[in-house]
Design a protein around this motif. Structure first.
Motif, mmCIF file in Angstrom:
data_model
loop_
_atom_site.group_PDB
_atom_site.id
_atom_site.type_symbol
_atom_site.label_atom_id
_atom_site.label_comp_id
_atom_site.label_asym_id
_atom_site.label_seq_id
_atom_site.Cartn_x
_atom_site.Cartn_y
_atom_site.Cartn_z
ATOM 1 N N ALA A 282 13.574 5.149 1.157
ATOM 2 C CA ALA A 282 12.506 5.335 0.169
ATOM 3 C C ALA A 282 11.254 5.858 0.871
ATOM 4 O O ALA A 282 10.963 5.467 2.005
ATOM 5 N N PRO A 283 10.543 6.763 0.227
ATOM 6 C CA PRO A 283 9.352 7.296 0.870
ATOM 7 C C PRO A 283 8.308 6.190 1.032
ATOM 8 O O PRO A 283 8.168 5.319 0.187
ATOM 9 N N ARG A 284 7.594 6.246 2.109
ATOM 10 C CA ARG A 284 6.570 5.240 2.368
ATOM 11 C C ARG A 284 5.316 5.579 1.570
ATOM 12 O O ARG A 284 4.925 6.735 1.491
ATOM 13 N N LEU A 285 4.724 4.565 1.008
ATOM 14 C CA LEU A 285 3.472 4.740 0.281
ATOM 15 C C LEU A 285 2.323 4.644 1.254
ATOM 16 O O LEU A 285 2.330 3.820 2.168
ATOM 17 N N ARG A 286 1.369 5.477 1.055
ATOM 18 C CA ARG A 286 0.205 5.441 1.925
ATOM 19 C C ARG A 286 -1.058 5.561 1.078
ATOM 20 O O ARG A 286 -1.044 6.118 -0.020
ATOM 21 N N LEU A 287 -2.149 5.042 1.564
ATOM 22 C CA LEU A 287 -3.418 5.037 0.867
ATOM 23 C C LEU A 287 -4.065 6.411 1.003
ATOM 24 O O LEU A 287 -4.193 6.938 2.106
#
Length: 141
Positions: free
Chosen positions: A32-37
């Protein structure tokens, strides 16, 4: 989707990753793609000019209200002074009218005539203008 439609419109090809990651086989699942701020983009406009304009408008409105209130108070004092003067002038007019009535009474007129040396007429007479004769019975004082 039917089989005929699937053959007519083939599925789009997946983009190839250019990273150095090893190629995956079709059986493996991609992580899963990593979420980033992500930071919000900086606003091009600043709030300072808007706040200053709002404060200026508010100050102008308050100053206008103050000036109008001061002018209204000044006009109220002027109205009060003019009302007092009008009352005084009205009273003076009534006093002068009473003096005129008093001096024009028959007894006051007779006293003023006697003071000037006038005497009451004993009889009345009149002049006829057509021939210039005196009519009536005027008597000498």
């Amino acid at each position: 989707m039917s089989t005929a439609t699937a053959r007519a419109y083939p599925a789009p090809a997946r983009p190839v990753r250019s990273s150095g990651a090893p190629a995956r086989t079709t059986g493996e699942r991609a992580p899963a793609p990593r979420l980033r701020l992500v930071r919000a983009p900086a606003n091009a406009r600043l709030r300072v000019p808007f706040v200053l304009v709002c404060m200026g408008v508010l100050a102008l409105a308050l100053l206008t209200a103050l000036l109008l209130n001061t002018q209204m108070a000044s006009n109220a004092y002027a109205k009060y002074d003019l009302s007092n003067e009008l009352g005084r002038l009205d009273q003076d007019a009534k006093d002068l009218s009473a003096q005129l009535d008093q001096k024009s009474s028959p007894s006051a007129l007779a006293a003023a005539a006697a003071k000037l040396g006038m005497v009451p007429a004993a009889g009345t007479g009149w002049v006829r203008l057509a021939d210039g004769t005196v009519q009536g019975a005027p008597e000498a004082p």
